[in-house]
Design a protein around this motif. Structure first.
Motif, PDB file in Angstrom:
ATOM      1  N   SER A  72      -6.388  11.060  -0.966  1.00  0.00           N
ATOM      2  CA  SER A  72      -7.316  10.146  -1.133  1.00  0.00           C
ATOM      3  C   SER A  72      -7.317   9.148  -0.967  1.00  0.00           C
ATOM      4  CB  SER A  72      -7.723   9.791  -2.690  1.00  0.00           C
ATOM      5  OG  SER A  72      -6.488  10.059  -3.974  1.00  0.00           O
ATOM      6  N   THR A  73      -6.641   7.815  -0.724  1.00  0.00           N
ATOM      7  CA  THR A  73      -6.269   6.213  -0.479  1.00  0.00           C
ATOM      8  C   THR A  73      -5.025   5.900   0.242  1.00  0.00           C
ATOM      9  OG1 THR A  73      -6.614   4.366  -0.903  1.00  0.00           O
ATOM     10  CG2 THR A  73      -5.930   5.613  -2.372  1.00  0.00           C
ATOM     11  N   SER A  74      -4.962   5.434   1.585  1.00  0.00           N
ATOM     12  CA  SER A  74      -3.808   5.044   1.866  1.00  0.00           C
ATOM     13  C   SER A  74      -3.589   3.672   1.502  1.00  0.00           C
ATOM     14  CB  SER A  74      -3.469   5.559   2.927  1.00  0.00           C
ATOM     15  OG  SER A  74      -4.234   5.192   4.477  1.00  0.00           O
ATOM     16  N   GLN A 179       4.352  -0.540   6.138  1.00  0.00           N
ATOM     17  CA  GLN A 179       4.424   0.793   5.799  1.00  0.00           C
ATOM     18  C   GLN A 179       3.259   1.015   4.794  1.00  0.00           C
ATOM     19  OE1 GLN A 179       9.219   0.518   5.380  1.00  0.00           O
ATOM     20  NE2 GLN A 179       8.313   1.196   3.711  1.00  0.00           N
ATOM     21  N   LYS A 180       2.570   1.945   4.592  1.00  0.00           N
ATOM     22  CA  LYS A 180       1.780   2.308   3.875  1.00  0.00           C
ATOM     23  C   LYS A 180       1.858   3.602   2.520  1.00  0.00           C
ATOM     24  CE  LYS A 180      -2.847   1.198   6.074  1.00  0.00           C
ATOM     25  NZ  LYS A 180      -4.187   1.995   6.469  1.00  0.00           N
ATOM     26  N   CYS A 181       1.487   3.697   1.443  1.00  0.00           N
ATOM     27  CA  CYS A 181       1.904   4.273   0.456  1.00  0.00           C
ATOM     28  C   CYS A 181       0.512   5.417   0.808  1.00  0.00           C
ATOM     29  CB  CYS A 181       2.132   4.305  -0.608  1.00  0.00           C
ATOM     30  SG  CYS A 181       0.681   3.042  -1.806  1.00  0.00           S
ATOM     31  N   VAL A 182       0.280   7.114   0.428  1.00  0.00           N
ATOM     32  CA  VAL A 182      -0.350   7.321  -0.557  1.00  0.00           C
ATOM     33  C   VAL A 182      -0.267   7.788  -1.646  1.00  0.00           C
ATOM     34  CG1 VAL A 182      -1.392   8.295   2.114  1.00  0.00           C
ATOM     35  CG2 VAL A 182      -0.216   9.213   0.760  1.00  0.00           C
ATOM     36  N   LEU A 183      -2.648   7.974  -2.271  1.00  0.00           N
ATOM     37  CA  LEU A 183      -1.658   8.531  -3.477  1.00  0.00           C
ATOM     38  C   LEU A 183      -2.792  10.482  -2.840  1.00  0.00           C
ATOM     39  CD1 LEU A 183      -1.947   8.897  -6.291  1.00  0.00           C
ATOM     40  CD2 LEU A 183      -4.721   8.026  -6.367  1.00  0.00           C
TER      41      LEU A 183
END
Length: 213
Positions: A72-74, A179-183
């Protein structure tokens, strides 16, 4: 007790656990998986494996999952730094050393190392002395087993996993490792709360900064 499952980049080993320990809601249990490299998780998620949160070591895999409507988002949670690390007391001169580094075809820090070598005009000198690993764990083993004398590694991995201060931070000559994270979960409220804590809390940022991010 609700559970939050997290797939995590290897350079966060020993760091994500500390962030979890500082999460205020103790009613949540965490399933943490730390693998060889981010591409493994990316391929698993594409094939339908369920995680609530994916903490990548790059931007692209996170953004691609959003584009594919699998997340849904990053959000950016860290900016990684590259370093030279050696098991010897002094960092060897890399122009004559056997050098271990992550495979640039699958690892963002390997790509950063290649950029550094090319931009500093060292690539022609060292290209025959490069040894590749699939993960920071494999790269560090090449040095620990005396197959290589020096390694390009994330600062965070050296500080958190190797627990060593014998490294030289490389500040320039490569693009920053964002660095990215995602839900990934749309209905796990506790995953959303932890995601927000990781991205926005002062404590999370303090922990990440303490490990070189």
């Amino acid at each position: 007790m609700e559970t939050v499952s997290i797939a995590c980049a290897p350079n966060l080993s020993g760091i994500i656990e500390e962030i979890i320990d500082n999460f205020e809601d103790k009613s949540v249990s965490f399933e943490l998986t730390i693998g060889e490299n981010c591409n493994v998780y990316y391929q698993e998620i594409l094939k339908g494996k369920k995680y609530d949160i994916f903490l990548s070591a790059d931007e692209k895999s996170a953004d691609d999952l959003v584009s594919l409507n699998l997340a849904s988002t990053s959000e950016v949670y860290a900016k990684g730094k590259l370093c030279l690390w050696s098991f010897e007391n002094k960092i060897p001169e890399i122009s004559t050393a056997k050098i271990a580094l992550p495979d640039p075809n699958i690892a963002p820090y390997g790509k950063a190392a290649f950029e550094y070598l090319e931009n500093t005009k060292l690539m022609d000198l060292v290209k025959n002395n490069l040894l590749f690993g699939k993960s920071p764990f494999e790269v560090s083993r090449l040095v620990l087993e005396h197959i290589a004398q020096v390694a390009f590694l994330p600062v965070s991995f050296v500080k958190s996993t190797l627990k060593d201060n014998n490294f030289k931070i490389l500040e320039n000559s490569y693009f920053p490792v964002i660095q990215k994270c995602v839900l990934l979960s749309k209905d796990n409220k506790k995953a959303q709360e932890f995601f927000d804590f990781l991205i926005n809390s002062k404590r999370s940022k303090q922990i990440l900064n303490s490990f070189g991010f």
